[in-house]
Design a protein around this motif. Structure first.
Motif, PDB file in Angstrom:
ATOM      1  N   ALA A 177       0.776  -1.557  -0.106  1.00 16.79           N
ATOM      2  CA  ALA A 177       0.051   0.169  -0.204  1.00 16.79           C
ATOM      3  C   ALA A 177       1.076   1.185  -0.133  1.00 16.79           C
ATOM      4  N   ALA A 179      -0.231   5.840   0.238  1.00 14.83           N
ATOM      5  CA  ALA A 179      -0.728   6.611   0.498  1.00 14.83           C
ATOM      6  C   ALA A 179      -2.043   7.349  -0.133  1.00 14.83           C
ATOM      7  N   SER A 180      -0.899   6.979  -1.607  1.00 19.51           N
ATOM      8  CA  SER A 180      -1.823   7.577  -3.029  1.00 19.51           C
ATOM      9  C   SER A 180      -1.430   6.951  -3.821  1.00 19.51           C
ATOM     10  N   THR A 193      -7.858   2.105  -4.749  1.00 20.32           N
ATOM     11  CA  THR A 193      -7.730   2.947  -3.578  1.00 20.32           C
ATOM     12  C   THR A 193      -9.090   2.089  -2.788  1.00 20.32           C
ATOM     13  N   GLY A 201      -5.058   1.726   0.921  1.00 17.05           N
ATOM     14  CA  GLY A 201      -4.295   2.468   0.893  1.00 17.05           C
ATOM     15  C   GLY A 201      -4.527   2.606   0.175  1.00 17.05           C
ATOM     16  N   GLN A 238      -2.971   0.528  -4.231  1.00 15.83           N
ATOM     17  CA  GLN A 238      -2.381  -0.906  -4.424  1.00 15.83           C
ATOM     18  C   GLN A 238      -2.818  -1.066  -5.377  1.00 15.83           C
TER      19      GLN A 238
END
Length: 481
Positions: free
Chosen positions: A125, A127-128, A190, A194, A196
């Motif tokens: 993962a 964060a964005s 997402t 998070g 992926q």
């Protein structure tokens, strides 16, 4: 405008300038004489043109009728009610199709134990999806993924994707899609964990893959390319679906396929596997469509009678547009010979061989009828032989009618309808050329007559002027006395 007309026809300007003259319309006279001089030739050629156009239309009509019959028959055999189809007892297990030209027979037992699928990986993962992934090279190698092991397919080149410092998770997914050519598809999902990277491979056990990043170092953390690496030995749950082959049994014979589209089966049929039925085999049957054959023969004979009626009308010896045409005569002879035409030269003893064996019979007036007793006998005694006659292979009803249509449409054969159309079109072109020459000759004559008559008008005007002068002189002499 009058100046232009005078320049084009100097004789008319002279006659108009002279005025009264003889009082005769020499311009109209020149037009009438030139037109009358070539009227017979022009009318003869125009009448010939009308005849040729009617013959082209009639021959084209017959040719189109024959080719349309062949096309309609072929379409009905390929995709209509005569197209070979398999019937599955459990329609949720597979879809069956038959390539054009093949005609499978018999019945089979089908048991599907597993479907082919591709490998699915869900990466670590971020964060964005817009987070950088780190620069370097992302290598994807293909092969077979086992329990904690990987066997590379040496026959396939690995993908080497260059990743720059500006690349994010989202742009990397785009690069993978572009470089893989469909071998791997990638997108960013997402979820609760998070953003992926999701990677999905093609169907088949040999389409598994491993991810081997080569980055700038720094450890397997977000922002370093090695964070995206994966192999079966280090799997920590990233592998969500393993690549596998389809497994099934046909008549209890175990088989596998790298995809759910299975080819190379008996008779050439194809299976698209869609579900499993482990322990509950279903039936797959290819049956003869006897009812459809009877209907097709009825429609076929109706179409032949329509063509025969057109031939009788258009090629009637008296009054027919094509009454003396060799192509129409050849079509009539070919139609009369259809019932005895051998369509299955390789048929065994007692098997149907001709269109007559399928019930095609010729009446004395040249029309056709369906001999239902003969067709029924063929269907009862040799259903497989009759069915084999309705394929799009090199032999059979369609091949015979297609050849019949092509031979009658061949433009290089002067004795065919195609040859007749070409001959008529050539004669029509010659008629057009002849009309053009007649128009040129008529115009040349009109111009010459105009010049000659203009000269005559000048002489008449001069004579009238002289006569007027003499009359004046006589009047003067008479007055003096």
């Amino acid at each position: 405008m009058s100046v232009i007309q005078d320049m084009e026809n100097p004789g008319s300007s002279i006659i108009s300038a002279l005025g009264a003259g003889s009082g005769i319309d020499f311009i109209g006279l020149a037009n009438d004489i030139s037109e009358a001089s070539f009227a017979f030739q022009r009318n003869t050629v125009e009448a010939r043109r009308e005849t040729l156009e009617a013959q082209i239309s009639a021959a084209g009509q017959l040719r189109n009728a024959v080719t349309s019959l062949a096309s309609a028959l072929g379409e009905r055999i390929r995709n209509g009610d005569l197209a070979p189809r398999g019937q599955l007892g459990n329609a949720g297990v597979a879809q069956v199709s038959v390539p054009v030209g093949l005609s499978p027979r018999g019945s089979f037992a089908l048991e599907v134990t597993s479907l082919a699928q591709g490998q699915t990986l869900v990466g670590n993962a971020f964060a964005s999806g817009n987070d950088p992934v780190g620069e370097g090279t992302l290598n994807i190698r293909f092969g077979t993924v086992g329990a904690g092991s990987f066997s590379a397919d040496t026959g396939r080149d690995p993908l080497a994707i260059t990743v720059t410092a500006d690349d994010t998770l989202a742009t990397l997914a785009g690069k993978i899609n572009q470089a893989s050519g469909g071998a791997v598809t990638a997108y960013v999902a997402t979820g609760a964990a998070g953003a992926q990277l999701v990677l999905k491979g093609a169907e088949g056990a040999a389409s598994g893959f491993v991810i081997e990043p080569v980055g700038a170092g720094g450890g397997a953390v977000p922002g370093d390319l090695s964070y995206l690496g994966w192999n079966p030995a280090s799997d920590a749950g990233e592998l969500r679906a393993a690549a596998s082959d389809a497994a099934f049994a046909l008549d209890t014979v175990a088989m596998t396929s790298p995809t759910n589209r299975v080819t190379g089966l008996p008779g050439g049929f194809t299976l698209n596997l869609t579900g499993t039925n482990t322990g509950a085999p279903t039936s797959l049957t290819f049956a003869n469509n006897i009812d459809a054959i009877s209907g097709v023969m009825g429609d076929f004979i109706a179409a032949l009678n329509d063509i025969s009626a057109q031939v009788s009308e258009l090629a009637a010896p008296v009054g027919g547009v094509l009454g003396n045409d060799s192509g129409a005569r050849e079509l009539r002879r070919d139609l009369a010979a259809l019932a005895g035409q051998v369509v299955m030269p390789g048929a065994g003893a007692g098997e149907p061989r001709t269109l007559g064996d399928l019930g095609l019979a010729l009446n004395r007036d040249g029309t056709f009828r369906l001999d239902t007793a003969r067709l029924t006998q063929a269907l009862e005694t040799s259903p497989d032989g009759v069915t084999a006659m309705f394929t799009v292979g090199p032999s059979g009803v369609f091949a015979t009618i297609d050849r019949f249509a092509r031979e009658n449409s061949l433009v290089t054969d002067p004795g065919s309808l195609g040859g007749s159309v070409r001959r008529f079109e050539t004669q029509l072109e010659r008629s057009d050329d002849r009309l053009a020459r007649i128009a040129e000759q008529q115009e040349s004559l009109r111009e010459r007559l105009t010049r000659d008559l203009a000269a005559s008008e000048r002489r008449v005007a001069a004579s009238q002027s002289t006569l007027s002068f003499l009359r004046q002189q006589v009047d003067i002499w008479s007055a003096d006395r």
